[in-house]
Design an enzyme around this catalytic site. Structure first.
Site, mmCIF file in Angstrom:
data_model
loop_
_atom_site.group_PDB
_atom_site.id
_atom_site.type_symbol
_atom_site.label_atom_id
_atom_site.label_comp_id
_atom_site.label_asym_id
_atom_site.label_seq_id
_atom_site.Cartn_x
_atom_site.Cartn_y
_atom_site.Cartn_z
ATOM 1 N N HIS A 266 46.188 18.924 -7.156
ATOM 2 C CA HIS A 266 46.575 18.601 -8.527
ATOM 3 C C HIS A 266 47.174 17.207 -8.562
ATOM 4 C CE1 HIS A 266 50.290 19.886 -6.602
ATOM 5 N NE2 HIS A 266 50.888 19.077 -7.461
ATOM 6 N N HIS B 104 48.567 10.491 -7.905
ATOM 7 C CA HIS B 104 47.875 10.809 -6.650
ATOM 8 C C HIS B 104 47.607 12.302 -6.560
ATOM 9 C CE1 HIS B 104 51.984 11.890 -5.626
ATOM 10 N NE2 HIS B 104 51.480 12.653 -4.671
#
EC number: 3.1.4.58
Length: 186
Positions: free
Chosen positions: A44, A125
């Site tokens: 995620h 990220h």
């Protein structure tokens, strides 16, 4: 707040199947023995890490984000990187577009009445490897186009096999539904 009446939560963008498959291809090219691969279901992009939240704080978070609207976002994950000292390798954008930065600032502002305080600057990220040995390979990756139209309130659940992330609510889909601690609506 005890562990019995709270859970660790965060807001995140969740990859669709196409992005998940593209991330899996990136992971498959990483050197063997690089570290522990993050399970595909756990990948995620964190928008806001909340930490421990009891039922009252969860209700506040849900109410606050339900009153916001997320713009459609397009991200390009085109870079491998690592956080110094954290032994984490990740995939993310070389440059974070203003729409994503603006949305994260809006989300953080909405969460402030619930006691949210950003711990560090936002760094877009997706974690791929934990317990990494050394630095990630300096290779170019084909950009992974990620169109995000929703996000989720997630809970971190420890299990004997490692941490598992559970969706508590999806936004905007679950914005009008009540949220109860420990239960999923998404």
């Amino acid at each position: 707040m005890s562990r019995d009446d709270s859970q660790r939560v965060f807001f995140a963008l969740l990859p669709d199947d196409r992005v998940r498959e593209a991330l899996a291809a990136v992971v498959a090219r990483l050197p063997p023995g690089a570290g522990r691969k993050v399970p595909p279901a756990n990948r995620h992009l964190t928008l806001a890490f909340i930490g421990d939240a009891d039922a009252g704080r969860l209700a506040c978070l849900h109410e606050r984000v339900s009153a916001t609207s997320m713009p459609a976002l397009t991200l390009y994950l085109d870079r491998l990187g690592g956080f110094e000292g954290s032994r984490v390798w990740w995939c993310g954008p070389q440059a974070v577009d203003e729409p994503l930065l603006s949305w994260v600032r809006q989300l953080e502002t909405a969460l402030e009445p619930c006691g949210y305080r950003s711990r560090q600057a936002f760094r877009a990220h997706v974690t791929l490897i934990r317990g990494a040995r050394g630095q990630p390979p300096a290779e170019t990756i084909d950009p992974i186009r990620w169109e995000a139209h929703s996000y989720a309130l997630m809970a971190s659940r420890p299990t004997p096999a490692g941490v598992r992330y559970e969706v508590l609510a999806r936004y905007p889909e679950d914005a009008g539904m009540p949220l109860s601690a420990g239960a999923s609506v998404g």
